[in-house]
Design a protein around this motif. Sequence first.
Motif, PDB file in Angstrom:
ATOM      1  N   GLU A 180       0.852  -1.192   0.000  1.00 58.73           N
ATOM      2  CA  GLU A 180       0.000   0.000   0.000  1.00 58.73           C
ATOM      3  C   GLU A 180       0.884   1.237   0.000  1.00 58.73           C
ATOM      4  O   GLU A 180       1.861   1.308   0.741  1.00 58.73           O
ATOM      5  CB  GLU A 180      -0.856   0.046   1.271  1.00 58.73           C
ATOM      6  N   ASP A 181       0.521   2.226  -0.830  1.00 61.79           N
ATOM      7  CA  ASP A 181       1.292   3.474  -0.835  1.00 61.79           C
ATOM      8  C   ASP A 181       1.129   4.194   0.497  1.00 61.79           C
ATOM      9  O   ASP A 181       2.088   4.654   1.096  1.00 61.79           O
ATOM     10  CB  ASP A 181       0.813   4.387  -1.974  1.00 61.79           C
ATOM     11  N   GLU A 182      -0.135   4.301   0.920  1.00 57.25           N
ATOM     12  CA  GLU A 182      -0.451   4.967   2.179  1.00 57.25           C
ATOM     13  C   GLU A 182      -1.198   3.924   2.990  1.00 57.25           C
ATOM     14  O   GLU A 182      -2.271   3.498   2.578  1.00 57.25           O
ATOM     15  CB  GLU A 182      -1.359   6.161   1.850  1.00 57.25           C
ATOM     16  N   PRO A 183      -0.649   3.472   4.135  1.00 57.82           N
ATOM     17  CA  PRO A 183      -1.280   2.355   4.829  1.00 57.82           C
ATOM     18  C   PRO A 183      -2.771   2.587   5.099  1.00 57.82           C
ATOM     19  O   PRO A 183      -3.142   3.628   5.637  1.00 57.82           O
ATOM     20  CB  PRO A 183      -0.503   2.260   6.138  1.00 57.82           C
ATOM     21  N   PHE A 184      -3.585   1.635   4.698  1.00 58.33           N
ATOM     22  CA  PHE A 184      -5.026   1.577   4.993  1.00 58.33           C
ATOM     23  C   PHE A 184      -5.847   2.697   4.347  1.00 58.33           C
ATOM     24  O   PHE A 184      -7.027   2.840   4.626  1.00 58.33           O
ATOM     25  CB  PHE A 184      -5.285   1.580   6.512  1.00 58.33           C
ATOM     26  N   ALA A 185      -5.217   3.496   3.478  1.00 52.28           N
ATOM     27  CA  ALA A 185      -5.920   4.646   2.906  1.00 52.28           C
ATOM     28  C   ALA A 185      -7.113   4.209   2.056  1.00 52.28           C
ATOM     29  O   ALA A 185      -8.104   4.930   1.955  1.00 52.28           O
ATOM     30  CB  ALA A 185      -4.961   5.489   2.071  1.00 52.28           C
ATOM     31  N   PHE A 186      -7.035   3.021   1.453  1.00 51.57           N
ATOM     32  CA  PHE A 186      -8.102   2.579   0.562  1.00 51.57           C
ATOM     33  C   PHE A 186      -9.109   1.648   1.237  1.00 51.57           C
ATOM     34  O   PHE A 186      -9.997   1.125   0.582  1.00 51.57           O
ATOM     35  CB  PHE A 186      -7.515   1.902  -0.684  1.00 51.57           C
ATOM     36  N   VAL A 187      -8.933   1.406   2.538  1.00 51.16           N
ATOM     37  CA  VAL A 187      -9.885   0.539   3.238  1.00 51.16           C
ATOM     38  C   VAL A 187     -11.223   1.272   3.369  1.00 51.16           C
ATOM     39  O   VAL A 187     -11.260   2.408   3.839  1.00 51.16           O
ATOM     40  CB  VAL A 187      -9.355   0.170   4.643  1.00 51.16           C
ATOM     41  N   PRO A 188     -12.328   0.657   2.954  1.00 51.96           N
ATOM     42  CA  PRO A 188     -13.643   1.322   3.077  1.00 51.96           C
ATOM     43  C   PRO A 188     -13.968   1.640   4.535  1.00 51.96           C
ATOM     44  O   PRO A 188     -13.627   0.863   5.434  1.00 51.96           O
ATOM     45  CB  PRO A 188     -14.621   0.272   2.535  1.00 51.96           C
ATOM     46  N   ASP A 189     -14.618   2.791   4.744  1.00 51.12           N
ATOM     47  CA  ASP A 189     -14.948   3.237   6.107  1.00 51.12           C
ATOM     48  C   ASP A 189     -15.701   2.179   6.913  1.00 51.12           C
ATOM     49  O   ASP A 189     -15.442   1.980   8.094  1.00 51.12           O
ATOM     50  CB  ASP A 189     -15.814   4.507   6.047  1.00 51.12           C
ATOM     51  N   ALA A 219     -16.047  -1.577  11.353  1.00 49.53           N
ATOM     52  CA  ALA A 219     -16.402  -2.932  11.790  1.00 49.53           C
ATOM     53  C   ALA A 219     -15.307  -3.528  12.675  1.00 49.53           C
ATOM     54  O   ALA A 219     -15.588  -4.337  13.552  1.00 49.53           O
ATOM     55  CB  ALA A 219     -16.648  -3.820  10.574  1.00 49.53           C
ATOM     56  N   GLY A 220     -14.059  -3.101  12.462  1.00 50.40           N
ATOM     57  CA  GLY A 220     -12.941  -3.614  13.257  1.00 50.40           C
ATOM     58  C   GLY A 220     -13.105  -3.337  14.741  1.00 50.40           C
ATOM     59  O   GLY A 220     -12.593  -4.070  15.587  1.00 50.40           O
ATOM     60  N   LEU A 221     -13.856  -2.267  15.080  1.00 49.52           N
ATOM     61  CA  LEU A 221     -14.074  -1.928  16.490  1.00 49.52           C
ATOM     62  C   LEU A 221     -14.806  -3.047  17.228  1.00 49.52           C
ATOM     63  O   LEU A 221     -14.717  -3.162  18.447  1.00 49.52           O
ATOM     64  CB  LEU A 221     -14.905  -0.650  16.601  1.00 49.52           C
ATOM     65  N   PHE A 242     -12.188   7.287  16.373  1.00 47.69           N
ATOM     66  CA  PHE A 242     -13.155   7.351  15.276  1.00 47.69           C
ATOM     67  C   PHE A 242     -13.954   8.635  15.359  1.00 47.69           C
ATOM     68  O   PHE A 242     -14.230   9.279  14.352  1.00 47.69           O
ATOM     69  CB  PHE A 242     -14.084   6.131  15.300  1.00 47.69           C
ATOM     70  N   GLN A 243     -14.345   9.037  16.597  1.00 43.90           N
ATOM     71  CA  GLN A 243     -15.099  10.284  16.761  1.00 43.90           C
ATOM     72  C   GLN A 243     -14.276  11.478  16.296  1.00 43.90           C
ATOM     73  O   GLN A 243     -14.800  12.433  15.753  1.00 43.90           O
ATOM     74  CB  GLN A 243     -15.482  10.477  18.226  1.00 43.90           C
ATOM     75  N   LEU A 244     -12.953  11.401  16.521  1.00 43.77           N
ATOM     76  CA  LEU A 244     -12.079  12.503  16.124  1.00 43.77           C
ATOM     77  C   LEU A 244     -11.728  12.441  14.648  1.00 43.77           C
ATOM     78  O   LEU A 244     -10.994  13.289  14.150  1.00 43.77           O
ATOM     79  CB  LEU A 244     -10.793  12.479  16.957  1.00 43.77           C
ATOM     80  N   ARG A 245     -12.213  11.402  13.965  1.00 45.23           N
ATOM     81  CA  ARG A 245     -11.947  11.228  12.534  1.00 45.23           C
ATOM     82  C   ARG A 245     -10.473  11.273  12.235  1.00 45.23           C
ATOM     83  O   ARG A 245     -10.001  12.021  11.374  1.00 45.23           O
ATOM     84  CB  ARG A 245     -12.666  12.317  11.723  1.00 45.23           C
ATOM     85  N   ARG A 246      -9.714  10.488  12.980  1.00 45.78           N
ATOM     86  CA  ARG A 246      -8.280  10.425  12.711  1.00 45.78           C
ATOM     87  C   ARG A 246      -8.055   9.793  11.345  1.00 45.78           C
ATOM     88  O   ARG A 246      -8.928   9.138  10.790  1.00 45.78           O
ATOM     89  CB  ARG A 246      -7.594   9.602  13.795  1.00 45.78           C
TER      90      ARG A 246
END
Lengths: 117, 304
Positions: free
Chosen positions: B142-151, B156-158, B221-225
Amino acid sequence: MAEKLEQGLSQLRKGVLELAVLGLLSGGSALYGSQIVERLEHRPGLSISVGTVYPLLSRLKKAGVIDSEWVESPTGPPRKYYRLTASGQRQFESLSRAWTDVRTDVDDLLEEVAHHA
Amino acid sequence: MRESRGSGDASVRRFAIEEAVRDAIARFPDALDDDERRELADELFWYVSERIDPDEFDVQGAAEDLLAAFPEVEVADAAEVPTPRILGVPVGASHPGVPRTASRLWDPRSDRIFVPRVFGIGWDLNFGALAVKLGLVKPDAEDEPFAFVPDAIMRAGLALPVLLTLMQIVFLGVFAPRLPSMLPVHFSLDGTPDRWGSFWEAFALPLVFSVGSTAYAIRSFQLRREPIGLAVSTAFASLFTVLGLGITLSVLLSVSPVQMGGRVVLFATLGASVVVPLMYLVSLSWIGERHERAASLDHKEDAC
């Protein structure tokens, strides 16, 4: 003292490594990550490790010097290929001219010193 | 009459906009230093005064919209800085802002598995380098780690830390009434208890591990990191909830009539505390790689 010398050598190699990577990708050739690593590992003078090449590729990409692209492979999964951007190609050309000048002068200087000794 | 109501409306709007700007500034990532904050706040004020029509301004979710207009807020610089050392042991001096910490804990491009700790003393585990060493991911997948993972997948990982925390609470609730008044709170290396204490002495710490780390992940997640911050905080929450649940279970087992070895559970817990976050991050990276690749191949087809 020995540690200082080692640090100096690694600084020297780091600067040259960027030029070496640009050189591999110059003239429109596209290579994938492990090919780049392999070709550099063939040259023991550079003494590079995998751990220095990939972060460098990432930096070069962020700087817009190289670009990456996934390409389907006839054998196995698609691979991520790197190539120079137009500005990367220009940068390579000016860097490689500068390198030739530096190398010639330093070689001359070292030769002169050796003669005097 | 109508006019005065109109101007009153406008001042309410202006107030709401100011509120949104303040809210947005409060949400700047921790990693920014004071100068960067000030600069960004200036740009934000300029943006609001020049680009935003007060009549069109949507107060709902305003702070989020404002932050979204500033991508640089998300991409904090993760440049390498030399780590100060004392007697060869790295001593983290920088503020543990999420981007830098996160990118060190998942940095598949580096081949160093143990990296100097950003905060505190010692080394952290670079799960990315470990995954590469095990042949699970490619360093540049990945160029940018996890950048393309759907929201949705990211969120769901939580479920992982949340479920582990709930399990721990359920176990405690079910077994609490049947427990003896004194419980083992410390074990020697061969697994026999060498210190005893009350219910809370035995279970408060593992409960704090689980609840605290899960709350931190949810807060991220609330802080939209940025994606790597979300992934790493979820991975860390799963690490701590595995530890919390494992410690809780080993204490419960050590006083149960089954007499199953608390030591086995403890070692299994330590193993799982590395394997679970590792496999979570690896799967996420696989998903990110697949989406990045699809986007790149699609893009090429469009160009043809």
